[in-house]
Design a protein around this motif. Sequence first.
Motif, PDB file in Angstrom:
ATOM      1  N   HIS A  67      38.548  26.524  -7.766  1.00 12.68           N
ATOM      2  CA  HIS A  67      38.636  25.245  -7.992  1.00 12.68           C
ATOM      3  C   HIS A  67      40.236  24.923  -8.086  1.00 12.68           C
ATOM      4  O   HIS A  67      40.360  23.860  -7.713  1.00 12.68           O
TER       5      HIS A  67
ATOM      6  N   LEU B  97      42.066  21.611  -6.456  1.00 12.48           N
ATOM      7  CA  LEU B  97      42.439  20.414  -7.472  1.00 12.48           C
ATOM      8  C   LEU B  97      43.631  19.843  -7.334  1.00 12.48           C
ATOM      9  O   LEU B  97      43.672  18.561  -6.678  1.00 12.48           O
TER      10      LEU B  97
ATOM     11  N   LEU C  31      31.599  21.725  -7.123  1.00 11.79           N
ATOM     12  CA  LEU C  31      32.305  22.564  -6.341  1.00 11.79           C
ATOM     13  C   LEU C  31      31.984  22.644  -4.612  1.00 11.79           C
ATOM     14  O   LEU C  31      32.663  22.506  -3.926  1.00 11.79           O
TER      15      LEU C  31
ATOM     16  N   SER D 225      32.694  18.986  -3.367  1.00 10.60           N
ATOM     17  CA  SER D 225      34.193  18.748  -3.038  1.00 10.60           C
ATOM     18  C   SER D 225      34.706  19.638  -1.781  1.00 10.60           C
ATOM     19  O   SER D 225      35.461  19.317  -1.210  1.00 10.60           O
TER      20      SER D 225
ATOM     21  N   ASP E 164      33.852  19.740 -11.989  1.00  7.14           N
ATOM     22  CA  ASP E 164      33.571  21.016 -12.342  1.00  7.14           C
ATOM     23  C   ASP E 164      34.480  21.521 -13.513  1.00  7.14           C
ATOM     24  O   ASP E 164      34.093  22.699 -14.077  1.00  7.14           O
ATOM     25  N   SER E 165      35.485  21.054 -13.689  1.00  2.00           N
ATOM     26  CA  SER E 165      36.599  21.927 -14.533  1.00  2.00           C
ATOM     27  C   SER E 165      36.116  22.205 -15.802  1.00  2.00           C
ATOM     28  O   SER E 165      36.049  23.307 -16.434  1.00  2.00           O
TER      29      SER E 165
ATOM     30  N   PRO F 200      37.030  26.337  -2.795  1.00  2.00           N
ATOM     31  CA  PRO F 200      35.394  26.113  -3.087  1.00  2.00           C
ATOM     32  C   PRO F 200      34.448  27.187  -2.453  1.00  2.00           C
ATOM     33  O   PRO F 200      33.785  27.573  -3.346  1.00  2.00           O
TER      34      PRO F 200
ATOM     35  N   TYR G 123      36.638  29.193 -11.194  1.00  2.00           N
ATOM     36  CA  TYR G 123      37.697  28.424 -11.822  1.00  2.00           C
ATOM     37  C   TYR G 123      38.779  28.485 -10.835  1.00  2.00           C
ATOM     38  O   TYR G 123      39.630  27.753 -10.589  1.00  2.00           O
TER      39      TYR G 123
END
Length: 394
Positions: free
Chosen positions: A223, A227, A282, A285, A317-318, A376, A220
């Motif tokens: 990510h 993001l 992930l 992106s 993916d969150s 990522p 996370y």
Amino acid sequence: MSHASAVPRHVLPVLVLAQFAGTSLWFAVNAVMPDLQRELGWATGAVGTLTSGLQFGFIAGTLVFALLAIADRFPPRTVFLVCALAGAACTVGAWWSVRDFAALLAWRVATGFFLAGIYPVGMKIAAQWYSRGLGAALGVLIAALVLGSASAHALRAMGHTLPWPTLMLGVALLAAFGGVLLFFGLGDPPRAVARVSRLQWQALGTLWTDARVRSSVLGYFGHMWELYTVWVMVPLILATRLEGVALSWAAFGVLGAGAIGCAGGGWLAQRLGSARVAGAQLATSGACCLAAPMLLGAPDPAFYAWLALWGITVSGDSPQFSALTARNAPAQAVGSVLTLTNSIGFGISIVSILLFVWLADSVPLGALLPWLAIGPALGLWALRPLLAAADASR
């Protein structure tokens, strides 16, 4: 019958609407900033200062809520209601003192603090209701939040028809409605865990000591490096081809496409597992980051397809990272673990935003954007234990 299918049908719509309404506070000022800049002569950078102020408030709030175990010591519905009403009051305060930039900034920091009792707490409530199908439920929940995030660009495109005082007060009313709706629209979940009476230091430590929690949390964090910086950079990327209302609608489309990744990823997670879905999005992106030098100058169809794919996967993916963390965290401290994870993740996002926005003044986008892939890449590396466990369970 599975537990997910036994959940009353009204639960998810109430959660989604209440979360969307509560988190609309995040974007109340951003949507009216062009009007305020024209009317009050504020510099372009004012929106960045106010956005960062709200993010810092959210980080402080999530840290306080996590360390004091607010969401696990008190009824989550009550916490959500109080914070939604307090956030709405802060937005009214921002409207009242909007011509005083220092006061406005203080109100936005306070708004961010109370958002800590809305976004993570809403996820905890979802985790209590859905022992199965949590990835799908969070997919729909966070899809609504992504649309809410993107709505600032749509509101900006329609700004000439919405006076800024009406918009700010309307958002405050909407947030208050969300808190009331969730409090009275949901009863106690069937698998509510007994509330704790003391701080959960050992449970919070599972972010580092439990291999499964550590894997999803570090994934996370990777990510989050990408993001919010992508969300900030998308208008700059689109500005190479568009301007004005067309740019705002395009930004809404690109960022709003993340709702497809969230909801679609939730559907796939029921079949493939949350770890595989999170890892695939992930990786995609991250590939979009690396493709920037080639696609920034590509013909329009390839350019917009690239941005749409990036918008879908950078958000998608969150919910699966949140589902993995909620599923593996100690049951009595899910709210605190999610809140602390949010706090650290948003801290990482601020560092990334400030760094990339600063570098964008002197570094071409084609040379800058690939460095977002660091997040990522590290996230995928951290996710390896959960991916291996998912493969072993097949």
